[in-house]
Write an enzyme that holds these catalytic residues in place. Structure first.
Site, PDB file in Angstrom:
ATOM      1  CG  ASP A 164      25.012  34.803  27.832  1.00 27.35           C
ATOM      2  OD1 ASP A 164      24.565  35.886  28.267  1.00 27.35           O
ATOM      3  OD2 ASP A 164      24.441  33.707  28.011  1.00 27.35           O
ATOM      4  CG  ASN A 202      20.036  35.939  33.152  1.00 24.46           C
ATOM      5  OD1 ASN A 202      20.364  35.209  34.099  1.00 24.46           O
ATOM      6  ND2 ASN A 202      18.832  35.905  32.631  1.00 24.46           N
ATOM      7  CG  ASP A 226      19.521  25.291  26.583  1.00 18.05           C
ATOM      8  OD1 ASP A 226      18.806  25.252  27.605  1.00 18.05           O
ATOM      9  OD2 ASP A 226      20.651  25.823  26.557  1.00 18.05           O
ATOM     10  CD  GLU A 230      18.942  31.738  29.791  1.00 17.22           C
ATOM     11  OE1 GLU A 230      18.458  30.679  30.256  1.00 17.22           O
ATOM     12  OE2 GLU A 230      19.965  31.750  29.076  1.00 17.22           O
ATOM     13  CG  HIS A 286      18.592  33.460  24.656  1.00 22.08           C
ATOM     14  ND1 HIS A 286      19.511  32.605  24.140  1.00 22.08           N
ATOM     15  CD2 HIS A 286      18.423  33.054  25.949  1.00 22.08           C
ATOM     16  CE1 HIS A 286      19.901  31.746  25.074  1.00 22.08           C
ATOM     17  NE2 HIS A 286      19.249  32.007  26.172  1.00 22.08           N
ATOM     18  NE  ARG A 287      18.851  28.246  24.616  1.00 26.17           N
ATOM     19  CZ  ARG A 287      19.743  28.404  23.631  1.00 26.17           C
ATOM     20  NH1 ARG A 287      19.337  28.577  22.398  1.00 26.17           N
ATOM     21  NH2 ARG A 287      21.035  28.398  23.890  1.00 26.17           N
ATOM     22  CE  LYS A 341      21.369  34.839  29.049  1.00 29.40           C
ATOM     23  NZ  LYS A 341      22.114  33.596  29.127  1.00 29.40           N
TER      24      LYS A 341
END
Ligand code: DC
Length: 650
Positions: A49, A92, A316, A344, A391-392, A417
């Site tokens: 990112d 993204n 998040d 995402e 990613h998360r 990311k």
């Protein structure tokens, strides 16, 4: 890599230095690019990112120079990008797409902004509507309300307030606020709905102030900027560690015993996600916090408590709580998390599907999730976790392995990311460690290597690192007592371990570091506190799955204090001298047993009387006196203790 298999994990403990915050990194990059003057940004996150943002700014003509690792110099464009026509691909990265849209819409050029397919499914209408109200010329190139976008020069008119919705993403408000100083006019932004994720807007206001622009705020509904405010460089700016990334390690500490400490974010952080620690505390975890660190441990009772929380302020990090819920003593309800649906991936649907795979019982609503732990608290082994290019999802679900089950993470690379080496760091706090300490020539190296082989574990010969430092000092003509010079060499030690060969700056020194001269020199450099400190994180980085056997003097006491199994391996000085003598003779090296014995005694004396990490058996270490034991018997003893410890842990 198509997948990553994480072994069954039973414990988490250790310290992690956090990568730079994504939210701060991308905001600071843009503000520095728009400012007057040059900004040096330190500890910038290096991930997909931020790379996307750097590339975009480069294309816009901003001068960017890397300085060392994780630091950049940005020559500010003073409000006007040099390139007035460009096509930007922004992957993204919402933190790049939205703020750049606003900044470019007010900068009088012609731009086209696009991203990956998922970016084209993430709404941007509220921001575009806000910008159109003041005369920006933005059109949709695909579906109405979504990227890709065409930006043309508009006729900017700031006579009335800008009305904008804040209930889909707070990034729309953030983007407008960051871009508005480019107009040089006074403006007001009014929210037409409730604003979600407020702490992210606080990060924005905080960083804008750092670059010299003040925003007056009336609650969370009205934001005003006075005329003639311009961004100016603060000179040097440090990026804090990422508080969202911290959540995985803190949760690991709360689930897997702990303590786990994250460094880089704490009480003084400007990131809202540090509030994740409070949510974890509500689950019963014990949390300690310093200005720049947070530490988490499992509840005294062992099991986490169920929660029912509104998590709108930490969208998040809240994902991490969804996984922690698998380890709670009842159903956990996560409320007011509707924004998950436009991130995402649709994170509510994705989380529900993947938590079910590991045994969670999940109910899902439009903006909530309820997770009950698996019946009998047993997670399902060998789940294959889809990560949805999110990613998360990958980082969150890795925590399921702490339920003592192997977990397969599909497409693990998606963590790049925001956190390219996440799995290495996670392994550093979860892989089991067997620490074998003891005096010189006690045979601990041989025993440690055989134990590692028997278990399929990695092996760390920490003594070799001190020997390498001594050799590097000799080669550089530096005195073994010169703490500053030797620790500098230790910090930048160009050492490599390739199979059974040891290289220093590309040269094979496997035998050279074993000389009597280096044995004696290594114990001298090892007595320097700054040298020990310089080698600490390097040694800890050897901790990896499925486990590590480390031998040395302070493996159990300092380097891996939470090691599962600690052994103090010794033998009488006479027997050790005899073993060393036989070893040298077998290699054709002339040796004198009396001199060897004297040398060993001198080294024992130095290693056990130094001020830091003196050699001593810890109270929690098993004593293994090998004076009368064969290597096989010694190996059997270590394996037996480890097996017992592993059983007790489960
Ligand atoms: O284990 P060895 O003989 O290769 O170690 C060389 C020297 O390094 C030893 O004299 C003490 C020091 N050492 C240390 O201080 N701490 C360790 N963990 C390992 C070695």
């Amino acid at each position: 890599m198509e997948f990553l298999d994480i072994p069954a994990l039973h414990r988490a403990s250790g310290t992690v230095r956090l990568p730079g915050s994504k939210s701060i990194s991308n905001r600071v990059l843009l503000l520095a690019a728009l400012a007057e003057g040059e900004t040096e940004i330190r500890d910038l996150l290096d991930s997909d990112d931020t790379r996307v943002m750097l590339q975009a700014l480069g294309k816009l003509g901003v001068e960017l120079t890397p300085v060392g690792t994780h630091a950049w110099k940005v020559k500010g464009a003073a409000g006007r990008f040099a390139t007035s026509e460009a096509e930007l691909f922004l992957g993204n990265a919402g933190t790049a797409f939205r703020p750049l849209t606003a900044a470019l819409a007010l900068s009088g050029g012609t731009y086209r902004l696009s991203g990956v397919d998922r970016m084209h499914e993430r709404p941007i209408r509220d921001l575009v509507d806000g910008l159109r109200q003041i005369g920006a010329a933005i059109s949709y190139l695909g579906n109405d309300g979504y990227p890709p976008l065409q930006v043309n020069p508009g006729r900017i008119d700031l006579s009335g307030p800008i009305k904008v919705r804040g209930d889909v993403s707070s990034q729309f408000l953030t983007s407008l606020l960051m871009a508005l100083p480019l107009t040089g006019r006074s403006t007001t932004v009014e929210m037409t709905t409730e604003l979600i994720s407020k702490p992210y807007v606080e990060i924005t206001l905080n960083l804008m102030a750092h670059f010299g622009v003040q925003v007056e705020r009336d609650g969370w509904s009205r934001f005003s900027l006075a005329a003639n405010q311009r961004y100016s460089s603060p000179g040097v700016i440090h990026v804090e560690g990422d508080a969202s990334s911290a959540s995985y390690f803190l949760a690991a500490g709360a689930i897997g015993g702990g303590p786990v400490r994250v460094e880089g974010a704490g009480r003084k952080s400007i990131q809202g996600d540090v509030a994740f620690a409070s949510a974890l505390e509500k689950m019963g975890a014990s949390i300690e916090m310093g200005d720049n660190w947070i530490e988490a441990q499992a509840p005294k009772s062992g099991r986490l408590s169920a929660i029912d929380l509104d998590l709108n302020h930490i969208p998040d990090a809240a994902m991490t709580l969804a996984v922690a819920a698998l380890f709670a003593d009842g159903p956990c309800t996560l409320r007011n998390i509707g924004s998950w649906r436009v991130k995402e991936t649709d994170r509510i649907a994705a989380m529900a599907a993947e938590l079910r795979k590991v045994g969670g019982v999940v109910e899902e609503g439009p903006d909530w999730l309820r997770i009950s732990p698996p019946p009998a608290a047993c997670l399902t082994p060998h789940a294959s976790i889809n990560t949805y290019d999110d990613h998360r999802m990958a980082m969150c679900l890795s925590l399921a392995a702490l339920g003592g089950v192997p977990v397969r993470i599909l497409d693990p690379i998606c963590v790049s990311k925001t956190f390219p080496d996440y799995f290495l760091r996670f392994a550093e706090i979860t892989a089991p460690v067997i620490a074998i300490d003891g005096p010189s020539a006690s045979g601990k190296g041989t025993v440690a290597q055989r134990v590692a082989k028997a278990l399929g574990y990695a092996y760390l010969d920490s003594g070799a690192l001190y020997r390498l430092v001594a050799l590097a000092a000799k080669q550089a003509g530096v005195s073994y007592e010169d703490a500053n010079a030797v620790s500098l060499l230790a910090t930048n030690l160009p050492a490599e371990f390739i199979f059974d060969r040891i290289l220093l700056a590309g040269t094979d020194v496997t035998e050279a570091i074993r000389s009597e001269e280096m044995s004696s020199a290594s114990s001298k450099v090892a007595a320097l506190p700054s040298v020990r400190a310089a080698l600490l994180s390097r040694q800890r980085a050897y901790r990896r799955w499925p486990g590590l056997v480390a031998d040395g003097r302070d493996m159990g006491s300092v380097v891996f204090p939470q090691a599962e199994t600690k052994v103090f391996l010794t033998a009488s000085a006479e027997v050790r001298a005899e073993r060393r003598y036989k070893q040298l003779i077998s290699k054709g090296v002339a040796a004198n047993i009396t001199a060897l014995l004297q040398d060993l005694r001198d080294r024992d004396q130095r290693d056990s009387s130094r001020s830091v990490a003196p050699l001593a058996k810890g109270a929690d270490a098993h004593l293994l006196d090998t004076t009368e034991l064969s290597i096989e018997q010694a190996v059997e003893s270590v394996l037996g203790w480890d097996q017992q410890n592993t059983k007790d842990r489960r």
